[in-house]
Write an enzyme that holds these catalytic residues in place. Structure first.
Site, PDB file in Angstrom:
ATOM      1  N   HIS B 262       0.820  -1.215   0.000  1.00 41.07           N
ATOM      2  CA  HIS B 262       0.000   0.000   0.000  1.00 41.07           C
ATOM      3  C   HIS B 262       0.851   1.260   0.000  1.00 41.07           C
ATOM      4  CE1 HIS B 262      -4.222  -0.913   0.185  1.00 41.07           C
ATOM      5  NE2 HIS B 262      -4.034  -1.874   1.060  1.00 41.07           N
ATOM      6  N   ASP B 362     -10.713  -6.670   2.170  1.00 51.83           N
ATOM      7  CA  ASP B 362     -10.585  -5.371   1.496  1.00 51.83           C
ATOM      8  C   ASP B 362     -11.642  -5.193   0.424  1.00 51.83           C
ATOM      9  OD1 ASP B 362      -8.431  -4.424   2.919  1.00 51.83           O
ATOM     10  OD2 ASP B 362      -6.946  -5.328   1.580  1.00 51.83           O
TER      11      ASP B 362
END
Lengths: 436, 436
Positions: B262, B362
């Site tokens: 990320h 997610d």
């Protein structure tokens, strides 16, 4: 004079807008000072606490006397009037009973794809409760802040309360005792908030800090937010009374004054559909002010921030105004309060009917008296058990479950350019015999 | 190299403490700049939005082109890969289904004293959803932020998304369409937050702003907090994997990398009870990094902030470490994940068992992926339906009810020196024939 607004007049929209956005509090800029206090406490721990307490509360403490022991609490409680203690007990029992209904349940189920899903709640580990010293040291606020934490199952509730010049309201200690709080420190201000957030040699840090305080305390809470959780920063109190002409003007006037007496920045507003009743309430306020002990404060609040709004029809016209004001306290002194309440979206707490003065909710009704101010009832709620708990969601897939929903996760992760996300799912899928 | 910590070594307590308090993000001081941007938007409205968008996004807008119309949304959706749209639909349906179970019920009862008590929930009136532009423009985040608001019953959801150099991810618009969002503006940064909070000629203000953003957006959200509600300020992502030696090291390595990819500030931590397994995972991470598209980011995150902690016994030793780390994501890749989960208090979301990689949460599992970071799972929860609703408590007394509980309120109000409070109750009591 309080403002008088007439919903049928041409300038109403502008004047109501002015009422909505009038600033009631001078905001003191104490940020820099407070940041320095916090840095000192982080660097020097107990020694800094002791220095600040000597300077601002004129009290000489040692690490050993920072804490208020059980004997001191018992002695203070013994000093209290038995009738007041009985009232405190009644209030505590009712607050506990109401808040127990807020304890949430676990969700745990398998969906149609066989995926296990759910959420469970756990209490915050340790909570710090700030209690102001001096005249704003209210035992009722100890109950309202501490009991939801206890009901939530918070294992450690720590109270801090400054004792300027050695003064401490014995009822505050009695209230702490009723709530089962045994860890109490005689410190206040930004230094107490810093000690709760970061810990010192004597005081272990907490996870969340709640409770009202002055500008220094509020600034300190803002600065430590993130390191610990905080409750919302409370502004001055507000009441909005919607009343028809069948009320006793003296009752409604006293309800308006019960908020006004808190603080010169407090705000009391009446919405009614009858001009003569509006006049009668205004006159009754003036009469009450002649004898009220806190008339100086209440009178200034009423003159500076009070308002009377007349509308044509309460049921038709009041709800939209209520929602824009989003009051902390909403009293509906009308024949059918439910019909009005059903049309209102934004209010911290609603008091239904002519026999429910707002003050009943400050002490003994059961719901919390820590409520959203400054129009924040548009987006937030009063203090409650969930403020002392946190939700953890969970997911459990077996090979069949990940086969069912995994391919879509892989597709979306790839579309977002997050290949490790995609691969972490795809590795399980290929082990489960699914191509991606 | 990621840090290696051994719970049985003498320096473990110190090193673990260091891991807890290591700063991962450089905090940019953008406060002054952002305050200026907000003041400009408040003063000049659309004209300021248009100027800032020209300067920072290199886009020439007019009041008429601020908004992204339905035709543009439809055209963008038509560009998207059908398989991806189907995955988005599956995700949306599952997220809605999970969040529908969070809608709270009304409480409304009469207690033993005949006092009516309760609490009801209403949706926030209008919510603004910030969606970042560029590489962090994730359609999954649109779903995760917008769908709980829709489930809560928020009437108006407004999306803002910057389009630097005209670039806009069509899947973001497709996700907005799937969520029923029809009011979308092509603006970003602090200026978009200011427009949502204060309104302009074209954009009506909202009551609450949610969604991730860069340092400017985060600072703007902090500054407008109070005028509107905000969600929590998210820090860089984190995963804590608790895994025994029976896992495939390649799977666990990929799970660690799925957070590391990320952001270079992201943090991935493994707790295991087997040194050889720890070595195998570390080696697998290095192997994966040879081929992973985002290896530069993921590798730096892993080297700078990653850690492997070995303990003697997972069930006995891991929960206390988990609670102190209070991770955003907790993966329990062990034989009996429930036994471990039952001992954990602080985690944003838990992924149970070897076949539940965090990435499934997610996208498609159903629970929200907006979760507390930076150890705030000690005191806060992931985004949920209640974040888009507010509770209003209510009390209703009839004359008998106030006779039952009013005297205690009078006693407490007098003890606190708040006479108007006492009198507002006492007036009703004397009408009901009770002496106070």
């Amino acid at each position: 004079m309080p403002a008088r607004l007439d919903a049928t007049s041409a300038d109403f929209a502008d004047r109501f807008e002015g009422l909505l956005h009038a600033k009631r509090e001078a905001s003191e800029d104490v940020q820099t000072l407070v940041a320095g206090v916090i840095a000192e406490v982080r660097a020097r721990g107990d020694a800094a606490l002791i220095d600040f307490t000597a300077r601002w509360d004129r009290q000489t403490l040692t690490p050993a006397t920072l804490r208020i022991g059980a004997a001191e609490v018992d002695a203070a409680t013994a000093q209290c009037d038995p009738e007041t203690l009985a009232a405190l007990d009644l209030a505590a029992a009712r607050i506990e009973e109401f808040h127990r209904r807020q304890v949430p349940e676990v969700t745990d189920y398998r969906d149609a794809s066989g995926v296990r899903l759910g959420a469970r709640w756990t209490a915050v580990g340790a909570v710090g409760l700030y209690v102001p010293g001096g005249t704003a040291s209210y035992p009722s606020s100890v109950l309202m802040n501490a009991l939801p934490a206890k009901v939530a199952g918070v294992g450690r509730v720590v109270m801090v309360v400054p004792t300027p010049d050695g003064q401490l309201n014995p009822l505050v200690l009695a209230a702490a005792k009723r709530c089962g709080i045994t860890e109490i420190y005689r410190i206040g201000g930004a230094q107490a908030v810093a000690a709760l957030a970061y810990g010192t040699e004597t005081i272990r840090p907490v996870d969340k800090i709640v409770g009202p305080g002055n500008a220094f305390v509020a600034a300190a809470k803002r600065l430590v937010y993130g390191t610990v959780g905080i409750d919302s920063i409370a502004g001055p109190s507000e009441i909005l009374v919607v009343a028809d002409a069948k009320n006793d003007p003296a009752w409604i006037a006293m309800d308006l004054l019960s908020q006004a007496e808190h603080d010169t920045s407090a705000q009391s507003i009446l919405i009614t559909d009858d001009d003569a009743f509006a006049d009668a309430v205004a006159a009754a306020v003036d009469r009450h002010l002649e004898t009220l002990p806190r008339a100086a404060i209440a009178g200034q609040s009423w003159r500076d921030h009070g308002a009377i709004v007349t509308v044509r029809d309460l049921l038709a016209d009041a709800p939209a105004l209520v929602d824009r004001l989003a009051p902390e306290h909403l009293e509906l002194a009308v024949e059918d309060p439910d019909a009005l309440a059903a049309r209102v979206r934004n209010a911290g707490a609603i008091f239904l009917g002519r026999h429910t003065p707002e003050a009943i909710g400050d002490y003994v009704a059961g719901p919390n008296h820590v409520l959203p101010t400054a129009r924040s009832a548009r987006f937030s709620s009063g203090l409650n058990v969930l403020d002392f708990m946190k939700r953890t969601t969970f997911v459990g897939c077996d090979p069949a479950g990940i086969r069912a929903i995994g391919p879509a996760a892989v597709t979306l992760a790839r579309a977002e350019g997050l290949d490790a996300h995609a691969l972490s799912v795809a590795l399980r899928l290929s082990a489960a015999g699914t191509q991606t």
